[in-house]
Write a protein that holds these residues in place. Structure first.
Motif, PDB file in Angstrom:
ATOM      1  N   GLY A 176      28.735  46.789  22.264  1.00 30.58           N
ATOM      2  CA  GLY A 176      27.631  47.672  22.633  1.00 30.58           C
ATOM      3  C   GLY A 176      26.983  47.372  23.971  1.00 30.58           C
ATOM      4  O   GLY A 176      26.112  48.115  24.410  1.00 30.58           O
ATOM      5  N   ARG A 177      27.377  46.273  24.614  1.00 29.36           N
ATOM      6  CA  ARG A 177      26.842  46.045  25.960  1.00 29.36           C
ATOM      7  C   ARG A 177      27.998  45.864  26.941  1.00 29.36           C
ATOM      8  O   ARG A 177      29.121  45.578  26.525  1.00 29.36           O
ATOM      9  N   PRO A 178      27.714  46.053  28.244  1.00 29.01           N
ATOM     10  CA  PRO A 178      28.831  45.986  29.185  1.00 29.01           C
ATOM     11  C   PRO A 178      29.336  44.556  29.408  1.00 29.01           C
ATOM     12  O   PRO A 178      28.542  43.618  29.477  1.00 29.01           O
ATOM     13  N   ALA A 179      30.628  44.443  29.472  1.00 26.77           N
ATOM     14  CA  ALA A 179      31.263  43.195  29.910  1.00 26.77           C
ATOM     15  C   ALA A 179      32.321  43.609  30.925  1.00 26.77           C
ATOM     16  O   ALA A 179      32.543  44.805  31.139  1.00 26.77           O
ATOM     17  N   TYR A 180      32.977  42.630  31.525  1.00 27.96           N
ATOM     18  CA  TYR A 180      33.947  42.943  32.584  1.00 27.96           C
ATOM     19  C   TYR A 180      35.228  42.157  32.357  1.00 27.96           C
ATOM     20  O   TYR A 180      35.204  41.074  31.767  1.00 27.96           O
ATOM     21  N   LEU A 181      36.330  42.716  32.830  1.00 27.78           N
ATOM     22  CA  LEU A 181      37.580  41.964  32.836  1.00 27.78           C
ATOM     23  C   LEU A 181      37.577  41.066  34.072  1.00 27.78           C
ATOM     24  O   LEU A 181      37.267  41.532  35.173  1.00 27.78           O
ATOM     25  N   ALA A 182      37.927  39.813  33.882  1.00 28.96           N
ATOM     26  CA  ALA A 182      37.794  38.812  34.966  1.00 28.96           C
ATOM     27  C   ALA A 182      38.646  39.195  36.179  1.00 28.96           C
ATOM     28  O   ALA A 182      39.840  39.470  36.058  1.00 28.96           O
ATOM     29  N   GLN A 183      38.030  39.191  37.342  1.00 31.88           N
ATOM     30  CA  GLN A 183      38.746  39.447  38.607  1.00 31.88           C
ATOM     31  C   GLN A 183      39.485  38.210  39.063  1.00 31.88           C
ATOM     32  O   GLN A 183      40.394  38.290  39.899  1.00 31.88           O
ATOM     33  N   SER A 184      39.026  37.052  38.583  1.00 34.94           N
ATOM     34  CA  SER A 184      39.653  35.774  38.929  1.00 34.94           C
ATOM     35  C   SER A 184      38.980  34.709  38.068  1.00 34.94           C
ATOM     36  O   SER A 184      37.895  34.945  37.546  1.00 34.94           O
ATOM     37  N   PRO A 185      39.602  33.550  37.921  1.00 37.12           N
ATOM     38  CA  PRO A 185      38.937  32.466  37.184  1.00 37.12           C
ATOM     39  C   PRO A 185      38.061  31.616  38.124  1.00 37.12           C
ATOM     40  O   PRO A 185      37.823  30.446  37.849  1.00 37.12           O
ATOM     41  N   GLN A 186      37.607  32.213  39.218  1.00 33.10           N
ATOM     42  CA  GLN A 186      36.972  31.467  40.301  1.00 33.10           C
ATOM     43  C   GLN A 186      35.891  30.487  39.843  1.00 33.10           C
ATOM     44  O   GLN A 186      35.969  29.287  40.069  1.00 33.10           O
ATOM     45  N   PHE A 187      34.854  30.989  39.159  1.00 32.89           N
ATOM     46  CA  PHE A 187      33.741  30.096  38.787  1.00 32.89           C
ATOM     47  C   PHE A 187      34.197  29.032  37.793  1.00 32.89           C
ATOM     48  O   PHE A 187      33.812  27.874  37.876  1.00 32.89           O
ATOM     49  N   TYR A 188      35.029  29.469  36.850  1.00 29.82           N
ATOM     50  CA  TYR A 188      35.437  28.524  35.802  1.00 29.82           C
ATOM     51  C   TYR A 188      36.289  27.396  36.364  1.00 29.82           C
ATOM     52  O   TYR A 188      36.166  26.247  35.959  1.00 29.82           O
ATOM     53  N   LYS A 189      37.179  27.746  37.298  1.00 30.88           N
ATOM     54  CA  LYS A 189      38.018  26.656  37.819  1.00 30.88           C
ATOM     55  C   LYS A 189      37.165  25.681  38.632  1.00 30.88           C
ATOM     56  O   LYS A 189      37.384  24.477  38.589  1.00 30.88           O
ATOM     57  N   GLN A 190      36.161  26.201  39.323  1.00 29.26           N
ATOM     58  CA  GLN A 190      35.263  25.299  40.066  1.00 29.26           C
ATOM     59  C   GLN A 190      34.495  24.397  39.097  1.00 29.26           C
ATOM     60  O   GLN A 190      34.408  23.185  39.299  1.00 29.26           O
ATOM     61  N   ILE A 191      33.956  25.019  38.042  1.00 23.50           N
ATOM     62  CA  ILE A 191      33.210  24.245  37.046  1.00 23.50           C
ATOM     63  C   ILE A 191      34.072  23.112  36.486  1.00 23.50           C
ATOM     64  O   ILE A 191      33.616  21.974  36.323  1.00 23.50           O
ATOM     65  N   MET A 192      35.338  23.432  36.229  1.00 25.27           N
ATOM     66  CA  MET A 192      36.221  22.450  35.589  1.00 25.27           C
ATOM     67  C   MET A 192      36.625  21.312  36.520  1.00 25.27           C
ATOM     68  O   MET A 192      37.097  20.270  36.054  1.00 25.27           O
ATOM     69  N   VAL A 193      36.397  21.490  37.827  1.00 25.66           N
ATOM     70  CA  VAL A 193      36.586  20.368  38.753  1.00 25.66           C
ATOM     71  C   VAL A 193      35.599  19.255  38.397  1.00 25.66           C
ATOM     72  O   VAL A 193      35.917  18.063  38.512  1.00 25.66           O
ATOM     73  N   GLY A 194      34.426  19.655  37.911  1.00 32.85           N
ATOM     74  CA  GLY A 194      33.431  18.672  37.480  1.00 32.85           C
ATOM     75  C   GLY A 194      33.894  17.866  36.272  1.00 32.85           C
ATOM     76  O   GLY A 194      33.347  16.803  35.979  1.00 32.85           O
TER      77      GLY A 194
END
Ligand code: AMO
Length: 427
Positions: A176-194
């Motif tokens: 019932g609310r908008p979501a999006y299909l990921a354009q890239s894993p950009q933020f997640y891959k950066q986070i996982m560097v941590g």
């Protein structure tokens, strides 16, 4: 009787063996019929000389799935040097005539027919060879990174926002609310560097590309890499160089027999990939110095320059203008109009984007403010940057563009199993 692959027949000469595969071709001569069966390992020739057997072969359509038990006989003229005689043929799966002639050495189908009938056309050996190059490339990608201390990750494809400026996003109804299909894993891959310092991901990404071009898809396979404790984007480029060499090495060792049928020309990866600054690239192609981007014709021109000047099929253009790069991009330290980022061109087409990222929370807040954006929607990601993120960077390589460039395809759809674009959602 256990199954023997066609390539294993020479080891069974003088004995009975059963192959399983598809009817590839049939030929009826005056006293004998030939049946050629294809399995994943190759072709086998079956000699049918009794009249009931010949009638059975006459009735087997191309692509019928069959089991053939026969006596293995040496024949230097048969594929692999052995053939089956005195066969007993069992139909495993019936077949009506395919929409294209799959036994011909080259597939005579235009692009629309190729794509409309993809479930069948991928069975053609030349088509299958293209995907075998892609599959080997994926193995080489993973292997290279596994050996260098990277951890494979898998991140969500249903996300709360966009990551890449410029490209548009697909919206989906998420409870019932908008979501999006990921354009890239950009933020997640950066986070996982941590977490792991060095990560990679292979997965689908989605771009609501409104243009019908030969190099854009609405869904493609992104090969993403991210690593921490770098000095600058040149460290990222050095890893990219290793990855490209590893992908080509996997093709050379795992699927050498697919190279010629796919029509591929494998490049050499130079010890150092030539680099040209964006500013100099504009001058080289005679573009206006304020031009924010390189047009496809410019990329082709730079590709030719790299080949002529450096003998290289690859060239990195570094330093793209900050205003055209996503907000997470690190500026060039001595001149913040430019960035510590790069595009890698392969034979004159952009194959990879990468660079160094911002890694301090305050820099993200400033970068977003400069673009008139609030940090609010980004906070769930940005929390990582409040807690000691190292200088880091990475890149993403589009799998379909890679194989398209390897085989010299005029359209990226030719190297995509089931392309998704403006007009195509099936098969
Ligand atoms: P970018 O958006 O440039 O960068 O994409 C990276 C690479 O993905 C491929 N590509 C595409 N392939 C097919 N169809 C498309 N519509 C399409 N769009 C892009 C290209 C391109 O070079 N997050 C950054 C990467 C990074 O900095 O790590 C990104 O996604 O080969």
């Amino acid at each position: 009787m256990p199954r023997t692959l066609t390539a294993g027949l020479p080891e069974k000469i003088g004995r009975r063996a059963t192959v399983r595969g598809w009817v590839h071709r049939r030929r009826r001569l005056s006293h004998v019929s030939f049946l050629v069966v294809r399995d994943r390992a190759g072709l086998a020739q079956v000699i049918v000389s009794d009249e009931p057997g010949r009638r059975q072969v006459d009735g087997l359509g191309e692509k019928t799935a069959v089991a053939v038990e026969g006596t293995v006989v040496a024949n230097p003229k048969a594929p692999g040097g052995a053939e089956l005689t005195d066969p007993r043929i069992t139909v495993l799966g019936s077949a009506s005539p395919p929409p294209v002639e799959l036994w011909r050495p080259a597939l005579a189908a235009g692009l629309p027919a190729l794509l409309d009938h993809a479930p069948i056309t991928w069975r053609h050996p030349a088509q299958a060879a293209v995907w075998r190059l892609a599959a080997a490339s994926l193995r080489g990608f993973r292997h290279t990174l596994d050996e260098r201390g990277f951890t494979e990750i898998q991140t969500p494809k249903l996300v709360g926002g966009s990551t890449e400026s410029g490209a548009t996003v697909f919206t989906v109804d998420y409870f019932g609310r908008p979501a999006y299909l990921a354009q890239s894993p950009q933020f997640y891959k950066q986070i996982m560097v941590g977490v792991f310092e060095r990560v990679y991901e292979v997965g689908p990404v989605f771009r609501a590309e409104p243009h019908d071009t030969a190099r854009h898809l609405a869904e493609y396979v992104s090969l993403d890499v991210e690593l921490g404790f770098i000095d600058d984007h040149r460290d990222v480029l050095a890893v990219l160089r290793e990855v490209l060499a590893g992908m080509l090495e996997a093709i050379r060792t795992d699927v050498p027999d697919a190279v010629a049928p796919a029509g591929a020309r494998l490049p050499e990866v130079p010890e150092r990939i030539p680099v040209i600054h964006f500013r100099d690239a504009l001058a080289l192609v005679g573009a206006h110095p304020d031009e924010p981007d390189l047009a496809p014709e410019h990329e082709r021109r730079i590709g030719r320059w790299a080949l002529e000047e450096h003998g290289s099929d690859f060239v990195a253009v570094e330093g793209h203008p900050a205003r055209k790069r996503p907000f997470y991009t690190s500026p060039q330290p001595d001149d913040p109009r430019w960035t510590n980022s790069f595009d890698l061109l392969f034979r004159g087409l952009e194959l990879v984007t990468g660079g160094q990222r911002l890694h301090e929370y305050a820099d993200y807040a400033q970068a977003l403010a400069d673009r008139g954006e609030a940090t609010g929607p980004y906070e769930p990601y940005l929390q990582a940057f409040r807690h000691g993120m190292p200088p880091h960077g990475g890149f993403a390589l589009g799998l379909e563009r890679w194989t398209a460039r390897l085989v010299g395809a005029d359209n990226i759809r030719r190297t995509t199993l089931f392309p998704r674009d403006l007009h195509r959602l099936t098969p």
